[in-house]
Design a protein around this motif. Structure first.
Motif, PDB file in Angstrom:
ATOM      1  N   LEU A 133       0.816  -1.207   0.000  1.00  0.00           N
ATOM      2  CA  LEU A 133       0.000   0.000   0.000  1.00  0.00           C
ATOM      3  C   LEU A 133       0.852   1.259   0.000  1.00  0.00           C
ATOM      4  CD1 LEU A 133      -2.796   1.176  -0.025  1.00  0.00           C
ATOM      5  CD2 LEU A 133      -2.835   1.054   2.488  1.00  0.00           C
ATOM      6  N   GLU A 134       1.905   1.273   0.789  1.00  0.00           N
ATOM      7  CA  GLU A 134       2.750   2.463   0.846  1.00  0.00           C
ATOM      8  C   GLU A 134       3.484   2.669  -0.476  1.00  0.00           C
ATOM      9  OE1 GLU A 134       5.748   4.680   3.968  1.00  0.00           O
ATOM     10  OE2 GLU A 134       4.785   2.782   4.507  1.00  0.00           O
ATOM     11  N   ILE A 138       2.992   6.028  -2.953  1.00  0.00           N
ATOM     12  CA  ILE A 138       4.108   6.848  -3.438  1.00  0.00           C
ATOM     13  C   ILE A 138       4.108   6.896  -4.961  1.00  0.00           C
ATOM     14  CG2 ILE A 138       6.633   6.955  -3.607  1.00  0.00           C
ATOM     15  CD1 ILE A 138       6.709   5.935  -0.684  1.00  0.00           C
ATOM     16  N   VAL A 139       3.939   5.733  -5.597  1.00  0.00           N
ATOM     17  CA  VAL A 139       3.898   5.694  -7.065  1.00  0.00           C
ATOM     18  C   VAL A 139       2.730   6.534  -7.577  1.00  0.00           C
ATOM     19  CG1 VAL A 139       3.553   4.215  -9.082  1.00  0.00           C
ATOM     20  CG2 VAL A 139       5.047   3.464  -7.220  1.00  0.00           C
ATOM     21  N   GLU A 140       1.576   6.380  -6.953  1.00  0.00           N
ATOM     22  CA  GLU A 140       0.390   7.132  -7.369  1.00  0.00           C
ATOM     23  C   GLU A 140       0.626   8.629  -7.276  1.00  0.00           C
ATOM     24  OE1 GLU A 140      -4.355   6.786  -6.517  1.00  0.00           O
ATOM     25  OE2 GLU A 140      -3.046   6.909  -4.762  1.00  0.00           O
ATOM     26  N   GLU A 161      -5.263  -8.529  -7.277  1.00  0.00           N
ATOM     27  CA  GLU A 161      -6.075  -7.333  -7.042  1.00  0.00           C
ATOM     28  C   GLU A 161      -5.188  -6.093  -6.898  1.00  0.00           C
ATOM     29  OE1 GLU A 161      -8.224 -10.894  -6.345  1.00  0.00           O
ATOM     30  OE2 GLU A 161      -6.394 -10.220  -5.330  1.00  0.00           O
ATOM     31  N   MET A 162      -4.066  -6.233  -6.182  1.00  0.00           N
ATOM     32  CA  MET A 162      -3.137  -5.118  -6.043  1.00  0.00           C
ATOM     33  C   MET A 162      -2.485  -4.804  -7.380  1.00  0.00           C
ATOM     34  SD  MET A 162      -2.288  -3.204  -3.438  1.00  0.00           S
ATOM     35  CE  MET A 162      -1.750  -1.569  -3.976  1.00  0.00           C
ATOM     36  N   MET A 163      -2.230  -5.847  -8.151  1.00  0.00           N
ATOM     37  CA  MET A 163      -1.661  -5.644  -9.480  1.00  0.00           C
ATOM     38  C   MET A 163      -2.566  -4.766 -10.329  1.00  0.00           C
ATOM     39  SD  MET A 163      -1.109  -8.361 -12.548  1.00  0.00           S
ATOM     40  CE  MET A 163      -2.894  -8.411 -12.713  1.00  0.00           C
TER      41      MET A 163
END
Length: 257
Positions: A133-134, A138-140, A161-163
């Motif tokens: 999540l972190e 950061i990427v977002e 799902e995270m992918m």
């Protein structure tokens, strides 16, 4: 074939590194991307890339070594990036599994190097473990301000799902030997679900050796075993998978074979 992530500078190759590199074409390898983890290994992968055709370098400081990151290191990476053989900044990110560097220091080094990559207009290669999540947040945040900047999650280890959340940001994913492991249910599910135009193949040599060589030193030529396994999982032709993933690697890293 292209091995999108390896560490041929590693001491595990000290006795036969030149032989492995010189046998590259015979082993079916068009290119190998070698990745640094600190300043010294970044210098080493660049030296290899400049000495051999078909080798490329990714330079940066791994989260394990985040405490070594400094303005002097950043300036050195910036200078090294002038080489045409440097194709990305990495592997950078967060690793909360081992916690070799304090989390706050990891975050600072990650963000500083992400900003460096944007400044230099170089892709970002991310290492992320136990920090999904972190890492995503950061990427977002950076891609919100710099949409389309190329980001690759190397050795992707989170859920399908995270992918999908990372994919919605435009990220690429590289998969390796773990997808061949018998009980690796989640990596296999990711290998089947990831969009074909976002998939790269890697070995992470000398680590993460695929079956049937698990337990031995990994080598770039074993990327074929990764390709064959993922092609089986996706029920497609191996050569077609290699062709498509090679195209993705060249598009992401900005070189041609």
């Amino acid at each position: 074939m292209i091995d999108a992530h390896a560490h041929l500078e590693n001491e595990a190759f000290d006795e036969d590194r030149n032989r492995i590199i010189e046998n590259r074409m015979k082993d079916g390898l068009d290119a190998v991307v070698n990745v640094g983890s600190d300043l010294e290994t970044s210098k080493a992968v660049l030296a290899l890339a400049e000495a051999y055709e078909g080798l490329y370098a990714v330079i940066g400081v791994h989260p394990h070594d985040a405490t070594t990151y400094s303005k002097e290191v950043e300036d050195a990476l910036r200078a090294m990036s002038a080489s045409k053989k440097v194709v990305a900044i990495g592997e950078i990110g967060l690793d909360y599994y081992y916690d070799y560097s304090p989390k706050s220091v990891q975050r600072e080094a990650f963000c500083a190097q992400f900003e460096l990559a944007i400044e230099l207009n170089l892709p970002v290669v991310i290492h992320s473990r136990e920090a999904a999540l972190e890492t995503f947040e950061i990427v977002e945040s950076y891609l919100h301000d710099h949409p389309g900047h190329p980001v690759l999650i190397h050795c992707y280890s989170y859920s399908p799902e995270m992918m999908e959340r990372f994919a919605a940001l435009g990220c690429y994913f590289s998969l390796g030997g773990v997808t061949t492991f018998k009980n690796a249910k989640t990596p296999k599910a990711v290998a089947k679900a990831v969009a074909l135009d976002r998939l790269l193949l890697e070995t992470d040599s000398p680590y993460m050796t695929p079956e049937p060589h698990r337990g031995k030193r990994n080598e770039p030529k074993y990327v074929r075993l990764v390709a064959e396994n993922i092609a089986r999982l996706r029920e497609m032709d191996t050569q077609e998978l290699i062709r498509r993933t090679d195209e993705n690697a060249m598009r992401f890293y900005g070189f041609s074979i």
